[in-house]
Every structure is written in structure tokens, then in C-alpha cells.
Design a protein around this motif. Structure first.
Motif, mmCIF file in Angstrom:
data_model
loop_
_atom_site.group_PDB
_atom_site.id
_atom_site.type_symbol
_atom_site.label_atom_id
_atom_site.label_comp_id
_atom_site.label_asym_id
_atom_site.label_seq_id
_atom_site.Cartn_x
_atom_site.Cartn_y
_atom_site.Cartn_z
ATOM 1 N N ASP B 82 -20.424 13.655 54.766
ATOM 2 C CA ASP B 82 -20.098 14.166 55.925
ATOM 3 C C ASP B 82 -20.471 15.491 56.179
ATOM 4 O O ASP B 82 -19.896 16.618 55.656
ATOM 5 N N TYR B 83 -21.774 15.775 56.463
ATOM 6 C CA TYR B 83 -22.342 17.207 56.385
ATOM 7 C C TYR B 83 -23.572 17.341 57.459
ATOM 8 O O TYR B 83 -24.051 16.477 57.894
ATOM 9 N N LEU B 84 -23.934 18.755 57.626
ATOM 10 C CA LEU B 84 -25.048 18.863 58.263
ATOM 11 C C LEU B 84 -25.815 20.158 57.345
ATOM 12 O O LEU B 84 -25.185 21.109 57.034
ATOM 13 N N TRP B 85 -27.033 20.124 57.261
ATOM 14 C CA TRP B 85 -27.618 20.892 56.270
ATOM 15 C C TRP B 85 -29.113 21.307 56.540
ATOM 16 O O TRP B 85 -29.893 20.348 56.834
ATOM 17 N N ILE B 86 -29.521 22.431 56.793
ATOM 18 C CA ILE B 86 -30.746 22.918 57.005
ATOM 19 C C ILE B 86 -31.282 23.573 55.640
ATOM 20 O O ILE B 86 -30.607 24.642 55.357
ATOM 21 N N TYR B 87 -32.430 23.421 55.336
ATOM 22 C CA TYR B 87 -33.005 23.623 53.859
ATOM 23 C C TYR B 87 -34.413 23.678 53.863
ATOM 24 O O TYR B 87 -35.278 23.389 54.803
ATOM 25 N N THR B 100 -22.799 11.672 58.709
ATOM 26 C CA THR B 100 -21.222 11.537 59.247
ATOM 27 C C THR B 100 -20.711 10.316 59.149
ATOM 28 O O THR B 100 -21.397 9.183 59.209
ATOM 29 N N ASN B 101 -19.439 10.026 59.287
ATOM 30 C CA ASN B 101 -18.660 8.878 59.310
ATOM 31 C C ASN B 101 -19.108 7.770 58.096
ATOM 32 O O ASN B 101 -20.074 6.924 58.198
ATOM 33 N N THR B 102 -18.705 8.245 56.888
ATOM 34 C CA THR B 102 -19.069 7.280 55.765
ATOM 35 C C THR B 102 -20.535 7.154 55.325
ATOM 36 O O THR B 102 -21.135 6.187 55.278
ATOM 37 N N SER B 103 -21.147 8.488 55.478
ATOM 38 C CA SER B 103 -22.473 8.568 55.180
ATOM 39 C C SER B 103 -23.450 7.924 55.960
ATOM 40 O O SER B 103 -24.631 7.932 55.296
ATOM 41 N N THR B 104 -23.187 7.810 56.991
ATOM 42 C CA THR B 104 -23.989 7.169 58.020
ATOM 43 C C THR B 104 -25.031 8.356 58.410
ATOM 44 O O THR B 104 -24.609 9.295 58.776
ATOM 45 N N THR B 105 -26.399 8.477 58.396
ATOM 46 C CA THR B 105 -27.420 9.337 58.734
ATOM 47 C C THR B 105 -27.492 9.693 59.995
ATOM 48 O O THR B 105 -27.627 8.714 60.976
ATOM 49 N N THR B 157 -25.777 10.661 69.783
ATOM 50 C CA THR B 157 -25.075 10.581 68.518
ATOM 51 C C THR B 157 -24.686 12.161 68.308
ATOM 52 O O THR B 157 -25.468 13.174 68.402
ATOM 53 N N ASN B 158 -23.298 12.357 67.823
ATOM 54 C CA ASN B 158 -22.726 13.604 67.613
ATOM 55 C C ASN B 158 -23.150 14.175 66.322
ATOM 56 O O ASN B 158 -22.684 13.479 65.376
ATOM 57 N N LEU B 159 -24.043 15.065 66.258
ATOM 58 C CA LEU B 159 -24.460 15.610 64.914
ATOM 59 C C LEU B 159 -23.584 16.363 64.155
ATOM 60 O O LEU B 159 -23.875 16.617 62.941
ATOM 61 N N GLU B 160 -22.574 16.871 64.821
ATOM 62 C CA GLU B 160 -21.542 17.964 64.235
ATOM 63 C C GLU B 160 -20.088 17.568 64.607
ATOM 64 O O GLU B 160 -19.635 18.030 65.156
ATOM 65 N N SER B 161 -19.828 16.474 63.818
ATOM 66 C CA SER B 161 -18.510 16.411 63.849
ATOM 67 C C SER B 161 -17.477 16.502 62.630
ATOM 68 O O SER B 161 -16.342 16.363 62.510
#
Lengths: 76, 260
Positions: B82-87, B100-105, B157-161
Motif C-alpha cells: 500500500d504505497y505511492l512512490w515517485i523516484y 493499494t489494497n493487498t498489493s494491487t498496482t 481508481t483512487n491512487l491515494e488511499s
């Protein structure tokens, strides 16, 4: 900027008004949580007298040593 | 009657406004993270990623990597579920990914940006959620960057839960990691900015709170951190939407090294 590694058991002696770390809650620890470090500018805080001081490049070399106790995978 | 003068012929509206006496935008400082233990933080509910959740959005910032481009820029959540990452990768490719939600991309897009260390860049991510599926673009120094790879996701899809603070210049993939970089002039909009608007921002550095030339999106501005305070441990949000300041943690420092 100077950096000093201290034992985790000595955190109680840190005066956070004299170092740049925000609080004990935000300190970075080594991988077995026995050590941490603080950084400061200017005069050495009295509670760090006698401790080994590192430069920025020296502390980065310690923290980023892949075989060292501080290493966290950072390569993306 | 005001004469424009020959020196103002052929210049942009923003530059013309400046020349005619409109308040000039300024940028005096950036923020430096030294790569040992410092980072920036915003509380949950008030943070950068909260404005990148649904619908169309744009994220703009200036960045300069020190030594290596292999660095986290923005992070939130718990990896890998469950994460959001810019790199940016070691090869200089920017990416935005999350689950999010059990590793769903929910998003996973990489761009052929080819950035280098020790150089300031203006980076803009534009995510258009107006169609059935989300389309995410990346601009570097006003130029659109080609996509290396992308996962198709529905615009709904909600990107930021995720819960927790947004962290800048640190990530928590397998223990906290810290990075040596400068950041400056971070802004978000709840709209997909046009290429013309992005060009205006890069070329003329307008104050983003006001429309100027081809920049016409000030009403959609959500967050605006100029990072120009040069004192204390707060980078204030100037967008006027009531969001909390960003906190400089563990000695993240004001710097005169800046992109413009």
C-alpha cells in the motif's frame, strides 16, 4: 557540519536544541538499533566532547558501506 | 498612453507584464537534504499526495540530485502492499508507481528522462483522468518525455488511499533510506496542465497563484510550496487552501543553490 555516532543508550544525554536532529523520534539507527548519530554546526556541544567527529563525506561512507551496520538498500 | 518600446516586441505576455511593472516572482532558496537522515514531511490529510488521488492532476517541482540519480523523491505508505512512490532510477529515468489494497498496482509508469546528477531539472507529471483510462505524461524542462513502460489503469481508481505522512527524499522499501538532493518550487493542481502552460512555467517562472501568459491554471492550484522561507523548519503552502506546511526534519537545510 559535523556528525557524531553515539550509543543508543546515550540518547537521554542529547540536548536537541544543540543538534540538527528534530527529536529522539526521528533519529536514524544502525541495523541492530544499538547506535545512532547526531549532527551539528559550529561549536561542539558539551555532551559530545571527546567523541569522534566525522565530516559529511566520512559519515556518508560509513552509512553507505554495503557491508556495514548502517546500510539500507538505496539503489533503485 | 503607455508605449511598449522596441525592447518589448516579441516577448511573452509574462515577461511583458514583468517589464511593465507587474510584481516579479522571486526564488531565493531551495531545500537541501544531506543524505544521512534528513527529509521533509507532511501530515496525512494535508499532504502532497492527497491532491493526486482521483481525477486529473499535475505535479510540478524542481530537483537536483547530488552524486547519483538513483533516489526517491516522494514516498507515502507501506511497501509493497500500500504505497505511492515517485523516484528516479540509476539510469536517470523518472517513475511513478504505487499499489493499494493487498498489493494491487494502481499506477506504474516509467519515463525515458535520462536525468543526470548535479543538474537542476524542472519536472512535471501530468495525469489526465478524464477518459476511461488514466494517461500520465512527464515533462522535463518543458519537453515531453517518452514512456518506457506503463500499466493501464481506470481513471476511477483512487491512487491515494494510503495512511500516514507523505515523506520527501526518503523511502521505506526495506527500512528507511535517505537521499542527497535539492528540492524547490513544488506545486500541484487538480487539472491536467497543457504543454503551453508548462512551457510558460519553465520559461518565465510566474507566481503560480496568478495567471500569467499561457499559464491559466491558478484557480486549479492545490498546493504551492515555494521553499523560500530561509528560516525555521516549515515550508509553507502558499496555495491558500488551508493545507499544513511541510516540515524540515533532522536538519534539512535552506540553500542558496536554486534552479532560477
Amino acid at each position: 557540519m559535523k556528525y557524531v555516532i553515539i550509543e543508543s543508550s546515550d540518547i537521554g544525554s542529547v540536548d536537541f536544541s544543540q543538534v540538527l536532529e528534530t527529536s529522539s523520534d526521528t533519529l536514524r539507527y544502525n541495523n541492530n538499533n544499538t547506535k545512532t548519530f547526531v549532527k551539528f554546526e559550529g561549536d561542539t556541544p558539551s555532551f559530545l566532547d571527546g567523541e569522534t567527529q566525522y565530516t559529511h563525506s566520512e559519515i556518508l561512507a560509513i552509512l553507505n558501506n554495503e557491508n556495514g551496520e548502517w546500510y539500507t538498500e538505496t539503489t533503485i | 498612453m503607455i508605449g511598449l518600446g522596441t525592447s518589448n516586441v516579441g516577448i511573452s505576455a509574462a515577461t511583458l507584464a514583468k517589464n511593465l511593472g507587474a510584481p516579479a516572482n522571486t526564488n531565493s532558496y531551495s531545500i537541501l537534504m544531506d543524505g544521512t537522515n534528513d527529509y521533509l514531511s507532511q501530515p496525512d490529510g494535508d499532504n502532497l499526495f492527497d491532491t493526486l488521488a482521483t481525477g486529473s492532476w499535475t505535479l510540478s517541482f524542481y530537483i537536483k540530485f547530488v552524486t547519483t540519480t538513483s533516489q526517491t523523491i516522494f514516498w507515502k505508505g507501506t511497501y509493497p502492499s500500500d504505497y505511492l512512490w515517485i523516484y528516479c532510477s540509476a539510469g536517470g529515468d523518472l517513475a511513478i508507481t504505487g499499489a493499494t489494497n493487498t498489493s494491487t498496482t494502481v499506477i506504474n509508469t516509467s519515463f525515458n528522462s535520462n536525468l543526470n546528477a548535479d543538474t537542476w531539472y524542472h519536472v512535471v507529471f501530468v495525469s489526465d483522468g478524464s477518459g476511461t483510462n488514466r494517461s500520465t505524461l512527464c515533462y522535463v524542462n518543458k519537453n515531453a518525455v517518452s514512456t518506457n513502460s506503463s500499466t493501464t489503469i481506470a481513471s476511477s481508481t483512487n491512487l491515494e488511499s494510503h495512511t500516514g505522512a507523505t515523506l520527501l527524499t526518503t523511502s521505506n522499501l526495506a527500512g528507511l533510506a535517505y537521499y542527497n538532493q535539492y528540492l524547490d518550487q513544488i506545486a500541484t493542481w487538480n487539472a491536467a496542465l497543457s504543454a503551453a502552460s508548462i512551457t510558460e512555467i519553465y520559461d518565465n517562472n510566474p507566481n503560480l497563484s496568478s495567471n500569467s501568459g499561457d499559464y491559466t491554471d491558478s484557480a486549479r492550484l492545490q498546493k504551492y510550496l515555494k521553499m523560500d522561507e530561509n528560516e525555521g523548519t516549515s515550508a509553507n503552502d502558499l496555495a491558500g487552501n488551508g493545507f499544513a506546511a511541510m516540515t524540515l526534519v533532522n536538519g534539512a537545510a535552506w540553500s542558496t543553490d536554486k534552479p532560477w
